[in-house]
Design a protein around this motif. Structure first.
Motif, PDB file in Angstrom:
ATOM      1  N   UNK A  79      39.520  39.269  54.282  1.00 47.16           N
ATOM      2  CA  UNK A  79      40.383  40.274  54.900  1.00 47.16           C
ATOM      3  C   UNK A  79      40.558  41.464  53.963  1.00 47.16           C
ATOM      4  N   UNK A  80      41.131  42.548  54.499  1.00 50.88           N
ATOM      5  CA  UNK A  80      41.301  43.770  53.729  1.00 50.88           C
ATOM      6  C   UNK A  80      42.385  43.627  52.660  1.00 50.88           C
ATOM      7  N   UNK A  81      43.334  42.706  52.855  1.00 54.63           N
ATOM      8  CA  UNK A  81      44.352  42.490  51.832  1.00 54.63           C
ATOM      9  C   UNK A  81      43.707  42.025  50.532  1.00 54.63           C
ATOM     10  N   UNK A  82      42.735  41.130  50.629  1.00 58.01           N
ATOM     11  CA  UNK A  82      42.012  40.693  49.433  1.00 58.01           C
ATOM     12  C   UNK A  82      41.232  41.850  48.822  1.00 58.01           C
ATOM     13  N   UNK A  83      40.646  42.675  49.682  1.00 51.50           N
ATOM     14  CA  UNK A  83      39.885  43.817  49.180  1.00 51.50           C
ATOM     15  C   UNK A  83      40.799  44.765  48.403  1.00 51.50           C
ATOM     16  N   UNK A  84      41.981  45.022  48.922  1.00 53.28           N
ATOM     17  CA  UNK A  84      42.919  45.907  48.234  1.00 53.28           C
ATOM     18  C   UNK A  84      43.328  45.318  46.884  1.00 53.28           C
ATOM     19  N   UNK A  85      43.516  43.994  46.830  1.00 57.41           N
ATOM     20  CA  UNK A  85      43.852  43.373  45.550  1.00 57.41           C
ATOM     21  C   UNK A  85      42.706  43.498  44.557  1.00 57.41           C
ATOM     22  N   UNK A  86      41.481  43.388  45.050  1.00 58.32           N
ATOM     23  CA  UNK A  86      40.328  43.578  44.173  1.00 58.32           C
ATOM     24  C   UNK A  86      40.294  44.999  43.627  1.00 58.32           C
ATOM     25  N   UNK A  87      40.535  45.982  44.492  1.00 53.19           N
ATOM     26  CA  UNK A  87      40.498  47.382  44.075  1.00 53.19           C
ATOM     27  C   UNK A  87      41.520  47.675  42.982  1.00 53.19           C
ATOM     28  N   UNK A  88      42.675  47.050  43.061  1.00 48.60           N
ATOM     29  CA  UNK A  88      43.752  47.319  42.115  1.00 48.60           C
ATOM     30  C   UNK A  88      43.698  46.415  40.895  1.00 48.60           C
ATOM     31  N   UNK A  89      42.839  45.412  40.912  1.00 50.04           N
ATOM     32  CA  UNK A  89      42.765  44.472  39.808  1.00 50.04           C
ATOM     33  C   UNK A  89      42.112  45.070  38.577  1.00 50.04           C
TER      34      UNK A  89
END
Length: 304
Positions: A79-89
């Motif tokens: 999902x996009x929530x995981x993608x956003x966490x990856x981007x900010x990690x």
């Protein structure tokens, strides 16, 4: 449109899956569709604005959904929530480059807006050649937002057509773009037959190598004039200039007005006095900056 390191076209560095495993559970089965929730969309919009100055609106939501859905499939995210966490990690910088690459549209052609190259050929180069009588024989042109290279190679063809008047000159074209993938493509200088149809036959014969069944390659006569590099226009610029001419076409349409004002001020500072700026057919400096005078159709000259 740009700084960053070269990106892999297969979806990023090979350790991405280990990054994904640290994001959280739920990774494994990748569905064919992903819902882009409002909060995730707003998060991506803000990140793109902060990173590249590109303004995304609700009208672009379906486009962004489609482009980034491919990234989720490649990365194995659910999902996009995981993608956003990856981007900010802490290890998300490489993926932020892929994000910008994915949403950037790179539509261009050789000799696009031909009146610009006519003006360069018939007005600017004669002016510069006349001014060289005082001993100045240096020409610098910047293609800012070079995409897949059609623009800087067209500039190079235009300059080579003026070889007699530029004999003995120190001539260089800087070609930059935010999208690291298209910069790599441009540096290769390889184009399929349908991409070179807008190049006049005489120029194809003179400046390109290759057989009819192979991609055509730009020859060394052109390549020797151009230096390609990734560059984010919103970040610091490593070059000092000054430039005689800057092409920044169909780039600022993605920026808001404050960002445009800052960018055009920086262009004015980077140009020599009376240097020229070319913008895209739908762009204008009206009510954006007073540092340029309009001298032709989407052609400006530095005023101060």
């Amino acid at each position: 449109m740009r700084t960053g390191s070269s990106s892999r076209t297969d979806g990023g560095p090979p350790d991405y899956q280990s990054i994904v495993r640290r994001i959280g559970s739920g990774v494994g089965h990748v569905g064919s569709e992903y819902a882009l929730q409002d909060g995730d969309f707003r998060h991506i919009v803000k990140l793109v604005m902060d990173t590249a100055g590109i303004v995304l609106s609700e009208k672009t939501r379906a486009f962004i959904h489609g482009r980034l859905g491919r990234r989720l499939r490649i990365l194995g995210l659910s999902d996009f929530a995981q993608y956003c966490r990856l981007l900010e990690g802490p290890e998300g910088e490489a993926e932020r480059h892929n994000l910008i690459n994915a949403i950037t549209t790179n539509h261009t052609n050789f000799f696009r807006e031909p009146h610009h190259f006519d003006y360069l050929s018939k007005t600017i180069l004669p002016v510069l050649a006349e001014a060289s009588s005082n001993g100045r024989r240096r020409l610098r042109i910047w293609s800012a937002g070079c995409s897949t290279g059609e623009e800087p190679y067209t500039i190079a063809m235009t300059l080579r057509d003026h070889r007699p008047s530029l004999t003995g000159w120190d001539v260089k074209i800087l070609a930059t773009d935010l999208d690291t993938n298209v910069v790599a493509h441009a540096a290769e200088g390889l184009y399929d037959a349908d991409r070179i149809e807008s190049i006049p036959p005489a120029h194809r014969k003179r400046f390109m190598n290759g057989r009819p069944d192979e991609p055509a390659s730009m020859n060394e006569e052109l390549r020797s004039l151009i230096m390609f590099a990734p560059l984010n226009l919103l970040e610091s610029w490593p070059m000092r200039g000054p430039f005689d001419v800057i092409f920044c076409r169909n780039v600022v349409i993605y920026f808001d007005k404050p960002t445009q004002r800052r960018l055009f001020d920086r262009y004015a500072d980077m140009l020599k006095p009376d240097g020229w700026l070319f913008v895209g057919h739908s762009e204008s400096l009206l009510n954006v900056t007073d540092r340029f005078d309009l001298v032709g159709r989407t052609i400006y000259r530095r005023a101060r």
